[in-house]
Design a protein around this motif. Structure first.
Motif, PDB file in Angstrom:
ATOM      1  N   ALA A  96       0.805  -1.218   0.000  1.00 20.48           N
ATOM      2  CA  ALA A  96       0.000   0.000   0.000  1.00 20.48           C
ATOM      3  C   ALA A  96       0.841   1.272   0.000  1.00 20.48           C
ATOM      4  O   ALA A  96       0.298   2.354  -0.254  1.00 20.48           O
ATOM      5  N   VAL A  97       2.128   1.173   0.291  1.00 25.79           N
ATOM      6  CA  VAL A  97       2.985   2.359   0.339  1.00 25.79           C
ATOM      7  C   VAL A  97       4.208   2.137  -0.542  1.00 25.79           C
ATOM      8  O   VAL A  97       4.592   1.006  -0.833  1.00 25.79           O
ATOM      9  N   ALA A  98       4.823   3.235  -0.950  1.00 28.11           N
ATOM     10  CA  ALA A  98       5.996   3.163  -1.815  1.00 28.11           C
ATOM     11  C   ALA A  98       7.189   2.596  -1.061  1.00 28.11           C
ATOM     12  O   ALA A  98       7.348   2.817   0.143  1.00 28.11           O
ATOM     13  N   ALA A  99       8.056   1.896  -1.793  1.00 27.28           N
ATOM     14  CA  ALA A  99       9.250   1.318  -1.177  1.00 27.28           C
ATOM     15  C   ALA A  99      10.160   2.395  -0.603  1.00 27.28           C
ATOM     16  O   ALA A  99      10.906   2.147   0.358  1.00 27.28           O
ATOM     17  N   SER A 100      10.089   3.600  -1.139  1.00 26.06           N
ATOM     18  CA  SER A 100      10.946   4.688  -0.672  1.00 26.06           C
ATOM     19  C   SER A 100      10.649   5.100   0.765  1.00 26.06           C
ATOM     20  O   SER A 100      11.461   5.770   1.409  1.00 26.06           O
ATOM     21  N   THR A 101       9.481   4.723   1.296  1.00 28.13           N
ATOM     22  CA  THR A 101       9.146   5.058   2.686  1.00 28.13           C
ATOM     23  C   THR A 101       9.952   4.230   3.678  1.00 28.13           C
ATOM     24  O   THR A 101      10.055   4.595   4.847  1.00 28.13           O
ATOM     25  N   GLY A 102      10.466   3.084   3.235  1.00 29.42           N
ATOM     26  CA  GLY A 102      11.216   2.204   4.121  1.00 29.42           C
ATOM     27  C   GLY A 102      10.360   1.370   5.035  1.00 29.42           C
ATOM     28  O   GLY A 102      10.873   0.686   5.925  1.00 29.42           O
ATOM     29  N   ILE A 103       9.041   1.418   4.846  1.00 30.53           N
ATOM     30  CA  ILE A 103       8.137   0.619   5.666  1.00 30.53           C
ATOM     31  C   ILE A 103       7.310  -0.288   4.766  1.00 30.53           C
ATOM     32  O   ILE A 103       7.280  -0.114   3.544  1.00 30.53           O
ATOM     33  N   SER A 104       6.639  -1.240   5.367  1.00 31.67           N
ATOM     34  CA  SER A 104       5.810  -2.165   4.605  1.00 31.67           C
ATOM     35  C   SER A 104       4.395  -2.168   5.178  1.00 31.67           C
ATOM     36  O   SER A 104       4.200  -2.392   6.372  1.00 31.67           O
ATOM     37  N   ARG A 105       3.420  -1.887   4.320  1.00 35.11           N
ATOM     38  CA  ARG A 105       2.008  -1.949   4.692  1.00 35.11           C
ATOM     39  C   ARG A 105       1.287  -2.707   3.589  1.00 35.11           C
ATOM     40  O   ARG A 105       1.105  -2.184   2.489  1.00 35.11           O
ATOM     41  N   LYS A 106       0.872  -3.918   3.895  1.00 36.24           N
ATOM     42  CA  LYS A 106       0.219  -4.753   2.900  1.00 36.24           C
ATOM     43  C   LYS A 106      -1.237  -4.966   3.280  1.00 36.24           C
ATOM     44  O   LYS A 106      -1.584  -5.062   4.451  1.00 36.24           O
TER      45      LYS A 106
ATOM     46  N   VAL B 224      -6.569  -2.199  -1.327  1.00 31.14           N
ATOM     47  CA  VAL B 224      -5.867  -0.920  -1.194  1.00 31.14           C
ATOM     48  C   VAL B 224      -6.613   0.133  -2.002  1.00 31.14           C
ATOM     49  O   VAL B 224      -6.883  -0.061  -3.183  1.00 31.14           O
ATOM     50  N   GLY B 225      -6.959   1.232  -1.362  1.00 32.08           N
ATOM     51  CA  GLY B 225      -7.592   2.343  -2.062  1.00 32.08           C
ATOM     52  C   GLY B 225      -6.752   3.591  -1.918  1.00 32.08           C
ATOM     53  O   GLY B 225      -6.558   4.086  -0.808  1.00 32.08           O
ATOM     54  N   LEU B 226      -6.232   4.098  -3.005  1.00 31.50           N
ATOM     55  CA  LEU B 226      -5.440   5.322  -3.004  1.00 31.50           C
ATOM     56  C   LEU B 226      -6.225   6.381  -3.768  1.00 31.50           C
ATOM     57  O   LEU B 226      -6.318   6.330  -4.991  1.00 31.50           O
ATOM     58  N   GLY B 227      -6.794   7.330  -3.040  1.00 31.49           N
ATOM     59  CA  GLY B 227      -7.748   8.251  -3.646  1.00 31.49           C
ATOM     60  C   GLY B 227      -7.124   9.512  -4.201  1.00 31.49           C
ATOM     61  O   GLY B 227      -7.330  10.595  -3.654  1.00 31.49           O
ATOM     62  N   TYR B 228      -6.390   9.394  -5.287  1.00 28.52           N
ATOM     63  CA  TYR B 228      -5.835  10.577  -5.936  1.00 28.52           C
ATOM     64  C   TYR B 228      -6.867  11.184  -6.880  1.00 28.52           C
ATOM     65  O   TYR B 228      -7.575  10.468  -7.578  1.00 28.52           O
ATOM     66  N   GLY B 229      -6.959  12.494  -6.902  1.00 26.44           N
ATOM     67  CA  GLY B 229      -7.926  13.138  -7.776  1.00 26.44           C
ATOM     68  C   GLY B 229      -7.877  14.640  -7.609  1.00 26.44           C
ATOM     69  O   GLY B 229      -6.925  15.187  -7.043  1.00 26.44           O
TER      70      GLY B 229
END
Length: 240
Positions: free
Chosen positions: A70-80, A84-89
């Motif tokens: 659910a998050v980019a690898a660049s964050t250094g964390i893992s959220r699976k 997954v809903g990413l509400g860009y708009g």
């Protein structure tokens, strides 16, 4: 090649794709082989591997494998997650009470039966920022009948002005409303017909929230002297 087999079966009828990978660029089951099928007799589109299954049909969406990052690898964390809903708009704001918004996930429900209906249910809810749907009450407000979208009431009435509000009557146990009075007046809460307000074992006809106080209303049901009643329990606290 990722896709190793495509089968069309007019007898079932079904289209079957077999792959040696899973999940695309966001999936974490990449080394798992998977089967994707579109089955007309069941009315379902399904993707399955050894870790779980996801189905899409007119009845809804089901997934039992939290294998999507659910998050980019660049964050250094893992959220699976399974979903997954990413509400860009792009939506322009509504200046009062956040009527316009963007959401990663939007839930609404309605039940024609007798059980309560929830827009979402979570066994353990992790909240990273809590935003309540608010409603302002001023000197010009008439009698207000609150409903389930109302979570936070902001009282702005001036000295000598008390405005009347009726608490929701949907009867969902656990429904919570916060009410903060900022103005020098007050806001007065009544229960609907057949319901009660209690701050202790004694019933109150109504409950006033004066200047500076926060009222916390929680709906529940209990037996008092052997009689079951629907009750809004209320507690009050102040800035000090």
């Amino acid at each position: 090649m990722a896709i190793t087999k495509i089968s069309l079966d007019a007898h079932i009828p079904e289209i079957l794709l077999e792959s040696n990978t899973t999940g695309g660029i966001y999936g974490e089951d990449g080394t798992e082989s998977s089967r994707m099928r579109m089955n007309a007799s069941e009315g379902v589109i399904e993707a399955r591997n050894n870790n779980g299954v996801a189905q899409v049909s007119a009845a809804g969406i089901f997934c039992n494998n939290a294998g999507t990052q659910a998050v980019a690898a660049s964050t250094g964390i893992s959220r699976k997650a399974a979903i997954v809903g990413l509400g860009y708009g792009s939506v322009y704001k509504y200046d009062w009470e956040n009527e316009n918004f963007i959401a990663g996930v939007y839930g609404y429900s309605s039940n024609s039966g007798t059980a309560p209906a929830y827009g979402g249910f979570f066994q353990d809810l992790l909240i990273s920022g809590l935003i309540l749907k608010s409603r302002s009450i001023s000197d010009s407000s008439g009698t207000v009948y609150l409903s389930k979208p109302d979570s936070f009431i902001l009282g702005l009435t001036n000295s000598g002005v008390t405005k009347t509000l009726y608490l929701p009557n949907d009867g969902i146990i656990g429904r919570t409303i916060l009410a903060k009075q900022i103005g020098q007046g007050a806001i007065r809460f009544y229960p609907r017909s057949g319901q009660y307000i209690h701050d202790d074992s004694s019933q109150n006809d109504y409950y006033d929230i004066p200047e500076g106080w926060l009222g916390i209303f929680i709906f529940t049901r209990f037996a008092l002297n052997g009689v079951v009643r629907d009750v809004w329990t209320v507690s009050m606290c102040k800035f000090r």
